[in-house]
Design a protein around this motif. Structure first.
Motif, PDB file in Angstrom:
ATOM      1  N   GLN A 160       0.836  -1.204   0.000  1.00 43.40           N
ATOM      2  CA  GLN A 160       0.000   0.000   0.000  1.00 43.40           C
ATOM      3  C   GLN A 160       0.871   1.254   0.000  1.00 43.40           C
ATOM      4  O   GLN A 160       0.585   2.221  -0.715  1.00 43.40           O
ATOM      5  N   ILE A 163       2.245   1.680  -3.456  1.00 45.40           N
ATOM      6  CA  ILE A 163       1.252   2.258  -4.376  1.00 45.40           C
ATOM      7  C   ILE A 163       1.198   3.774  -4.201  1.00 45.40           C
ATOM      8  O   ILE A 163       1.231   4.539  -5.176  1.00 45.40           O
ATOM      9  N   TYR A 181       1.521  -4.207  -7.743  1.00 41.00           N
ATOM     10  CA  TYR A 181       1.401  -3.960  -6.301  1.00 41.00           C
ATOM     11  C   TYR A 181       0.005  -4.370  -5.809  1.00 41.00           C
ATOM     12  O   TYR A 181      -0.122  -5.000  -4.749  1.00 41.00           O
ATOM     13  N   TYR A 182      -1.006  -4.006  -6.582  1.00 41.69           N
ATOM     14  CA  TYR A 182      -2.372  -4.408  -6.206  1.00 41.69           C
ATOM     15  C   TYR A 182      -2.517  -5.935  -6.242  1.00 41.69           C
ATOM     16  O   TYR A 182      -3.201  -6.524  -5.384  1.00 41.69           O
ATOM     17  N   CYS A 183      -1.872  -6.571  -7.186  1.00 40.31           N
ATOM     18  CA  CYS A 183      -1.925  -8.036  -7.270  1.00 40.31           C
ATOM     19  C   CYS A 183      -1.250  -8.680  -6.065  1.00 40.31           C
ATOM     20  O   CYS A 183      -1.701  -9.720  -5.570  1.00 40.31           O
ATOM     21  N   THR A 202      -9.796  -4.812  -5.125  1.00 39.05           N
ATOM     22  CA  THR A 202      -8.348  -4.713  -5.319  1.00 39.05           C
ATOM     23  C   THR A 202      -7.960  -5.181  -6.714  1.00 39.05           C
ATOM     24  O   THR A 202      -7.128  -4.559  -7.393  1.00 39.05           O
ATOM     25  N   LEU A 205      -8.860  -2.600  -9.266  1.00 40.06           N
ATOM     26  CA  LEU A 205      -7.888  -1.509  -9.325  1.00 40.06           C
ATOM     27  C   LEU A 205      -6.646  -1.923 -10.129  1.00 40.06           C
ATOM     28  O   LEU A 205      -6.063  -1.110 -10.855  1.00 40.06           O
ATOM     29  N   ALA A 206      -6.257  -3.193 -10.004  1.00 40.62           N
ATOM     30  CA  ALA A 206      -5.123  -3.678 -10.792  1.00 40.62           C
ATOM     31  C   ALA A 206      -5.438  -3.601 -12.284  1.00 40.62           C
ATOM     32  O   ALA A 206      -4.610  -3.135 -13.079  1.00 40.62           O
TER      33      ALA A 206
END
Length: 401
Positions: A160, A163, A181-183, A202, A205-206
């Protein structure tokens, strides 16, 4: 006219010579004065360097640094040298001593802080390094500080924070990295069985940051599978072909298991065979073999062997490889009915020889730095680059070049 020119030439030539002699004397005098002001330890250090006695040279230069408080550049040079040599404690002390000086200019102090942060980072003291780099934000070293902070957050798996930092660095990071990063966050949630709306958001967002993010698609399929929505999971994993078919090898076993749960092994075999025909892959081949073994009973052993044998031979004809040949030998050795003792011994010897080579050829390799690993990584452990390690064995990659 020529006589006048010759006359002036005889006058100017000695004048220029005299001026040059005077300038040389002045420069030489300046050099002598500057040299005489240098401590003896400085020349001893140079002498040790010329004689390749690096440890003694360092000790001499350290003595110079203690004697002359103006040797700022020498402090930096010695600190960097210690860090490169792995002597991080000495590098830390060198840069801390420099920072504590009252007569230090602000720009020099900031550079010393940057060096100290790198010392802590090299020593694995991530918390202390983070505090140092945070002090450099909004200074003339802001860009470098943010790059180091991003590196720290990735190493510490604080995704987080990574990101948030990456979003403040649009010119230095890519949407691919932010999607990864989201993954990473999504994968952690899957491991903790947090299968609610937060995980789905999440992954959204990826995809928002990178519509071609194969990993997000695979993880969404994993989520559906864990929620027992098998058909949706299969649909997700099949989308990988449209995004980047090289990653089909990562979902081949997943598809096989999903169809197996639905009692549709034959569909799995045909689907994977189609993938193998279009996109050659040893991992897909292995998934097909496992699917065939699950589909058939021991009573049809001869048919199973023939089907697998023919499949491997077909793949070898299309894409010859030592890894494929090793699989063929393994299947052949299991054919107890059609292979005699002498032939078995010969094949076992050939297989053993090939295995000595395939241990190296079966690894994954980063296309950026060349790092090799036995398992697949989305982020190269060596260079830290994302999506530079394709899910193909070294031998398969080399065949494509």
């Amino acid at each position: 006219m020529n006589e006048i020119f010759g006359y002036w030439l005889w006058i100017l030539f000695p004048l220029f010579f005299a001026l040059g002699w005077i300038a040389a004397r002045v420069d030489m005098k300046q050099v002598v004065n500057e040299s005489s002001s240098l401590p003896r330890s400085y020349f001893q250090g140079l002498n040790f360097l010329l004689n390749e006695q690096s440890d003694k040279a360092i000790d001499s230069f350290l003595e110079v640094a203690k004697i002359d408080s103006q040797t700022v550049e020498l402090h930096f040079a010695l600190g960097n040298l210690f860090r490169r040599r792995g002597e991080t404690n000495r590098a830390i002390r060198m840069h801390q001593n420099l920072i504590e000086r009252d007569d230090l200019e602000q720009n020099v102090r900031l550079n010393a802080l940057l060096e100290l942060g790198q010392d802590f980072l090299t020593a694995g003291l991530l918390d202390r390094a983070e505090k140092i780099f945070q002090k450099l934000l909004n200074t003339n070293l802001d860009e470098k500080a943010r790059q180091f902070l991003l590196s720290i957050y990735q190493s510490a798996k604080e995704w987080q924070k990574a990101i948030e930092m990456a979003q403040q660095m649009p010119d230095m990071t890519t949407q691919t990295e932010i999607a990864q990063y989201y993954c990473e966050i999504a994968e952690q949630m899957l491991m903790k069985s947090q299968l609610g709306d937060d995980l789905a958001k999440t992954l959204d967002l990826a995809i928002l940051h990178n519509r071609q993010c194969v990993r997000a698609t695979i993880l969404r399929g994993d989520l559906y599978f864990r929620q027992n929505q098998i058909e949706k999971a299969i649909e997700c994993w099949q989308k990988v072909e449209l995004q980047n078919p090289i990653y089909l090898s990562l979902v081949a076993v997943k598809l096989n298991n999903a169809y197996n749960i639905l009692g549709q092994n034959s569909i799995a075999v045909e689907l994977l065979k189609n993938y193998l025909h279009r996109y050659s892959s040893l991992d897909i081949l292995e998934a097909i073999i496992q699917s065939i073994l699950q589909q058939n009973s021991h009573e049809n052993y001869i048919n199973i062997f023939k089907q697998i044998h023919d499949l491997i031979r077909m793949e070898l004809d299309k894409n010859p490889s030592l890894l494929g040949l090793e699989k063929l030998f393994s299947v052949t050795l299991n054919d107890t009915e059609n292979i005699n003792t002498n032939s078995r011994g010969d094949i076992e010897i050939a297989k053993a020889i090939i295995q000595n080579y395939t241990r190296r050829l079966s690894r994954y390799r980063c296309l950026h730095c060349g790092f090799k690993a036995r398992q697949f990584y989305w982020r190269c452990p060596a260079c830290g680059k994302w999506e530079t390690m394709p899910p193909r064995r070294t031998e398969e990659i080399d065949q494509n070049f």
